[in-house]
Design a protein around this motif. Sequence first.
Motif, PDB file in Angstrom:
ATOM      1  N   LEU A 180       0.828  -1.198   0.000  1.00 13.61           N
ATOM      2  CA  LEU A 180       0.000   0.000   0.000  1.00 13.61           C
ATOM      3  C   LEU A 180       0.864   1.251   0.000  1.00 13.61           C
ATOM      4  CD1 LEU A 180      -3.018  -0.783   0.093  1.00 13.61           C
ATOM      5  CD2 LEU A 180      -1.697  -2.383   1.482  1.00 13.61           C
ATOM      6  N   ALA A 181       0.215   2.387  -0.172  1.00 13.53           N
ATOM      7  CA  ALA A 181       0.900   3.682  -0.103  1.00 13.53           C
ATOM      8  C   ALA A 181       0.260   4.561   0.965  1.00 13.53           C
ATOM      9  CB  ALA A 181       0.862   4.381  -1.464  1.00 13.53           C
ATOM     10  N   ALA A 182      -1.026   4.864   0.785  1.00 14.70           N
ATOM     11  CA  ALA A 182      -1.751   5.705   1.741  1.00 14.70           C
ATOM     12  C   ALA A 182      -3.116   5.082   2.015  1.00 14.70           C
ATOM     13  CB  ALA A 182      -1.899   7.120   1.201  1.00 14.70           C
ATOM     14  N   PRO A 183      -3.154   3.995   2.791  1.00  9.94           N
ATOM     15  CA  PRO A 183      -4.416   3.298   3.081  1.00  9.94           C
ATOM     16  C   PRO A 183      -5.213   4.037   4.152  1.00  9.94           C
ATOM     17  CG  PRO A 183      -2.616   2.202   4.198  1.00  9.94           C
ATOM     18  CD  PRO A 183      -1.997   3.314   3.386  1.00  9.94           C
ATOM     19  N   PHE A 184      -5.951   5.074   3.734  1.00  8.90           N
ATOM     20  CA  PHE A 184      -6.615   5.961   4.676  1.00  8.90           C
ATOM     21  C   PHE A 184      -7.781   5.314   5.420  1.00  8.90           C
ATOM     22  CE2 PHE A 184      -4.916   9.378   1.758  1.00  8.90           C
ATOM     23  CZ  PHE A 184      -4.010   9.879   2.681  1.00  8.90           C
ATOM     24  N   ASN A 185      -8.404   4.291   4.843  1.00  6.43           N
ATOM     25  CA  ASN A 185      -9.543   3.653   5.501  1.00  6.43           C
ATOM     26  C   ASN A 185      -9.633   2.184   5.145  1.00  6.43           C
ATOM     27  OD1 ASN A 185     -11.795   4.998   7.211  1.00  6.43           O
ATOM     28  ND2 ASN A 185     -11.178   6.630   5.803  1.00  6.43           N
ATOM     29  N   LEU A 186     -10.163   1.413   6.096  1.00  9.24           N
ATOM     30  CA  LEU A 186     -10.435   0.002   5.899  1.00  9.24           C
ATOM     31  C   LEU A 186     -11.924  -0.256   6.125  1.00  9.24           C
ATOM     32  CD1 LEU A 186      -7.537  -1.578   8.014  1.00  9.24           C
ATOM     33  CD2 LEU A 186      -7.545  -1.192   5.538  1.00  9.24           C
ATOM     34  N   ALA A 187     -12.429  -1.329   5.540  1.00 11.59           N
ATOM     35  CA  ALA A 187     -13.792  -1.797   5.793  1.00 11.59           C
ATOM     36  C   ALA A 187     -13.749  -3.315   5.845  1.00 11.59           C
ATOM     37  CB  ALA A 187     -14.750  -1.330   4.700  1.00 11.59           C
ATOM     38  N   LEU A 188     -14.448  -3.900   6.812  1.00  9.25           N
ATOM     39  CA  LEU A 188     -14.470  -5.345   6.992  1.00  9.25           C
ATOM     40  C   LEU A 188     -15.901  -5.841   6.864  1.00  9.25           C
ATOM     41  CD1 LEU A 188     -12.194  -5.567  10.178  1.00  9.25           C
ATOM     42  CD2 LEU A 188     -11.482  -5.574   7.786  1.00  9.25           C
ATOM     43  N   ASN A 189     -16.091  -6.889   6.042  1.00 11.01           N
ATOM     44  CA  ASN A 189     -17.422  -7.441   5.858  1.00 11.01           C
ATOM     45  C   ASN A 189     -17.326  -8.843   5.282  1.00 11.01           C
ATOM     46  OD1 ASN A 189     -20.160  -7.903   5.502  1.00 11.01           O
ATOM     47  ND2 ASN A 189     -20.548  -5.968   4.466  1.00 11.01           N
ATOM     48  N   HIS A 190     -18.004  -9.788   5.935  1.00 12.30           N
ATOM     49  CA  HIS A 190     -18.057 -11.172   5.470  1.00 12.30           C
ATOM     50  C   HIS A 190     -16.656 -11.742   5.204  1.00 12.30           C
ATOM     51  CE1 HIS A 190     -22.194  -9.769   4.618  1.00 12.30           C
ATOM     52  NE2 HIS A 190     -22.537 -11.024   4.836  1.00 12.30           N
ATOM     53  N   GLY A 191     -15.717 -11.430   6.089  1.00 15.16           N
ATOM     54  CA  GLY A 191     -14.366 -11.963   5.968  1.00 15.16           C
ATOM     55  C   GLY A 191     -13.487 -11.233   4.979  1.00 15.16           C
ATOM     56  N   ASN A 192     -14.024 -10.231   4.303  1.00 11.15           N
ATOM     57  CA  ASN A 192     -13.247  -9.464   3.335  1.00 11.15           C
ATOM     58  C   ASN A 192     -12.707  -8.177   3.964  1.00 11.15           C
ATOM     59  OD1 ASN A 192     -13.719 -11.210   1.054  1.00 11.15           O
ATOM     60  ND2 ASN A 192     -15.810 -10.397   0.999  1.00 11.15           N
ATOM     61  N   VAL A 193     -11.519  -7.786   3.556  1.00 12.69           N
ATOM     62  CA  VAL A 193     -10.903  -6.543   4.015  1.00 12.69           C
ATOM     63  C   VAL A 193     -10.755  -5.616   2.816  1.00 12.69           C
ATOM     64  CG1 VAL A 193      -8.887  -5.472   5.089  1.00 12.69           C
ATOM     65  CG2 VAL A 193      -9.622  -7.759   5.819  1.00 12.69           C
ATOM     66  N   TYR A 194     -11.481  -4.504   2.848  1.00  7.25           N
ATOM     67  CA  TYR A 194     -11.427  -3.517   1.776  1.00  7.25           C
ATOM     68  C   TYR A 194     -10.562  -2.341   2.221  1.00  7.25           C
ATOM     69  CZ  TYR A 194     -15.509  -6.131   0.131  1.00  7.25           C
ATOM     70  OH  TYR A 194     -16.355  -7.123  -0.297  1.00  7.25           O
ATOM     71  N   VAL A 195      -9.923  -1.698   1.257  1.00 10.53           N
ATOM     72  CA  VAL A 195      -9.050  -0.572   1.572  1.00 10.53           C
ATOM     73  C   VAL A 195      -9.218   0.528   0.531  1.00 10.53           C
ATOM     74  CG1 VAL A 195      -7.121  -1.632   0.307  1.00 10.53           C
ATOM     75  CG2 VAL A 195      -6.655   0.123   2.041  1.00 10.53           C
TER      76      VAL A 195
END
Length: 373
Positions: free
Chosen positions: A42-57
């Motif tokens: 990554l470079a600037a991962p300002f936010n994460l989201a977690l749902n159903h075992g998935n990690v979004y960035v």
Amino acid sequence: MRTSKIIATAAAAATGLLLIAPTVASAHPKPAPTPVVKSNQLAAPFNLALNHGNVYVADGGLNLVGKLKRDGSIKTIAADQPGASGVATSKDGRYLAFTSTVTNEDTFENTASGLNIWGPKGKRVHVDTLAYETAKNPDKINHYGINNPSQCVIDAFTAAGFPYDYTGQIDSHAYSVTSFGSKWIVADAGANTLWKIDNKGNIRTLAVLPPQPTKITADMAKALGFPDCVAGVTYNFEPVPTDVEVGKDGYLYVTTLPGGPETPVLGARGKLWKVNPYSGNAWVIASGFLGATNLAIGKHGEFYVSEFFGGDIAVVKHGKKSTYLTLPGVVAVETSKSGELWAATLGNEDPPAPGTIVKIVHGKAYKQATVKP
């Protein structure tokens, strides 16, 4: 003063900040929380989201929204998204929402900002928060700066290129987003507001956060290069909301930067707020954060706050703040439904270091996590 530039330049601010491998406090009465690196791509991962075992960035450095793969690589979901910073999913996972902002790096002016909503069957909606802010400018009700400044104070602030008396300006930086029932709540760090948006793109102002007063002491004035007449003056800074989450009680919880110089010179002035999602009434439940860029709500109602300029994750329990984990460069924090805690750190140019996604685990003994270039 367009305080959204504080966030817009977070990547630049990291230059010269030594991002070493994540470490934890040595003394801990329970099994120490340990950051295990899951991705260093990554470079600037300002936010994460977690749902159903998935990690979004949402990565504002790589200008993309992606999903973490098991091998640590990032599967791109949305490419060419300038200034991507916020990401969230609907509860059922059918909708993905993310924010993007175009910023003039020379002037720090945001020339475009908004929320992107991607749904089933290729449905895509873009909500132009800058256009709405231009039409409504909700925080024009706020007075920022100094009430009745003396001529000496006016001259000092003018010479420093710092505004001394103004109301809310046109400035949208849609920074973070969370799902709220069938709608979305956006924390706009430029407009100093929370927007409520539906899947059709209808937008309204949910809350305008109030100015943040700081009394400038003699030591602060000296450190900032101001003359003696500035000592004792109260400056009303902009609130700058950086993240929003929904608690189990149905209320919204919001972190804010305090506006102005985000350094220890003016003290740790970041705050954690509780906001009524219907009336917009807001009140502070914790303060004293140094660079509160993100928050997450734990399984037992505790709050985790990323302190970017403090280099740690703070935890708030029953209104009391303490350090949970030392993590240099931490810019985002998120929890899953099961209570797993994840975080992201900002990349660095000098010395070179990648942005990372880490999972916080507890073990019998601390084992240092390493980040390989």
